[in-house]
Design a protein around this motif. Structure first.
Motif, PDB file in Angstrom:
ATOM      1  N   UNK A  92       0.832  -1.211   0.000  1.00  0.00           N
ATOM      2  CA  UNK A  92       0.000   0.000   0.000  1.00  0.00           C
ATOM      3  C   UNK A  92       0.863   1.257   0.000  1.00  0.00           C
ATOM      4  N   UNK A  93       1.750   1.416  -0.990  1.00  0.00           N
ATOM      5  CA  UNK A  93       2.683   2.542  -0.960  1.00  0.00           C
ATOM      6  C   UNK A  93       2.003   3.892  -1.131  1.00  0.00           C
ATOM      7  N   UNK A  94       2.459   4.863  -0.336  1.00  0.00           N
ATOM      8  CA  UNK A  94       2.052   6.259  -0.518  1.00  0.00           C
ATOM      9  C   UNK A  94       2.987   6.864  -1.541  1.00  0.00           C
ATOM     10  N   UNK A  95       2.430   7.375  -2.649  1.00  0.00           N
ATOM     11  CA  UNK A  95       3.224   7.974  -3.712  1.00  0.00           C
ATOM     12  C   UNK A  95       2.668   9.344  -4.044  1.00  0.00           C
ATOM     13  N   UNK A  96       3.521  10.275  -4.461  1.00  0.00           N
ATOM     14  CA  UNK A  96       3.033  11.621  -4.779  1.00  0.00           C
ATOM     15  C   UNK A  96       2.255  11.629  -6.079  1.00  0.00           C
ATOM     16  N   UNK A  97       1.357  12.589  -6.194  1.00  0.00           N
ATOM     17  CA  UNK A  97       0.641  12.765  -7.448  1.00  0.00           C
ATOM     18  C   UNK A  97       1.640  13.077  -8.546  1.00  0.00           C
ATOM     19  N   UNK A  98       1.435  12.535  -9.712  1.00  0.00           N
ATOM     20  CA  UNK A  98       2.420  12.666 -10.779  1.00  0.00           C
ATOM     21  C   UNK A  98       2.508  14.077 -11.328  1.00  0.00           C
TER      22      UNK A  98
END
Length: 252
Positions: free
Chosen positions: A133-139
């Motif tokens: 469930x990785x938290x990733x920044x909006x592209x």
């Protein structure tokens, strides 16, 4: 007026989970989640999901020489370009080599810790990455898309619930899609109708994670084979987009 400065804290490895193996064949470093921005001291105890995964890995891996540690960060947050959690993950990989010698390291992270695991995959001692469930920044952020070049040559498993409202599953899909172009050994599992905590299929996710970590560190086959995407409907609500070639290329 006397000025008080916040003391500089150092990252550290938590105590080894379960008993120390007589001969360490591999190390798994558990990276807890955290908020995007915070300089506050981390909570004394890692979140429950991280410790549950750590205990599962220690239980199944100690007999095979796997040492498991939960990483204690200097602060809770990622904190923008400082990327504090990634810096602490890199320190932990260095520390694992200092303690145990030239052994393979798996970075296993949850939420923001999963982002730290993916970002730190280029460390020379890291052979595999588990990102749950990785938290990733909006592209569209100014920093640009999350890098994937550091994943080359690593075995990577991403696990994400389709109903995760905290960490967008579409972002991890697109990251895996980009990483797959230069690394066949990338797999992303979708857990249908499950949220961020993956509570509905907790037992299956823990079993999948432990199987991947032990297999990638020990160089053994996987008891849960991963085949081409959508080749056959997998059990227990788990789906395998971007899995093409993963099982074949990782088998020994």
């Amino acid at each position: 007026m006397t000025q008080h400065t916040t003391p500089v804290r150092d990252p550290r490895l938590g105590r080894i989970i379960a008993a120390t193996p007589a001969a360490v064949a591999g190390v798994v470093l558990l990276l807890p989640s955290g908020p995007p921005d915070s300089d506050r001291r981390p909570r004394p105890l890692a979140d429950r999901r991280t410790r549950a995964l750590a205990r599962r890995l220690a239980t199944e891996g100690s007999a095979h020489g796997i040492a498991a540690h939960v990483v204690r960060y200097r602060c809770r947050g990622w904190n923008g370009t400082r990327a504090d959690l990634a810096q602490d993950a890199a320190w932990a990989a260095d520390e694992a080599v200092r303690r145990y010698g030239d052994v393979p390291v798996c970075l296993a992270g949850l939420g923001m810790g999963a982002r730290a695991a993916l970002r730190t995959a280029g460390h020379p001692s890291v052979s595999s990455v588990l990102a749950v469930a990785p938290w990733l920044p909006e592209e569209g952020d100014d920093a640009g898309p999350e890098p994937v070049r550091q994943l080359a040559g690593r075995q990577v498993l991403i696990v994400h619930g389709t109903d995760d409202e905290r960490c967008a599953p579409g972002l991890s899909f697109r990251l895996a899609e980009r990483a797959k172009k230069s690394n066949r050994d990338v797999c992303r599992f979708e857990v249908h109708s499950d949220g961020h905590a993956l509570a509905q299929h907790r037992a299956e996710v823990l079993a999948l994670s432990a199987d991947f970590v032990l297999g990638s560190l020990l160089g053994t086959g996987f008891s849960r084979p991963v085949t081409d995407a959508f080749a056959a409907p997998p059990p227990l609500g788990l789906r395998m987009p971007l899995a093409s070639g993963f099982g074949r290329s990782l088998r020994r």
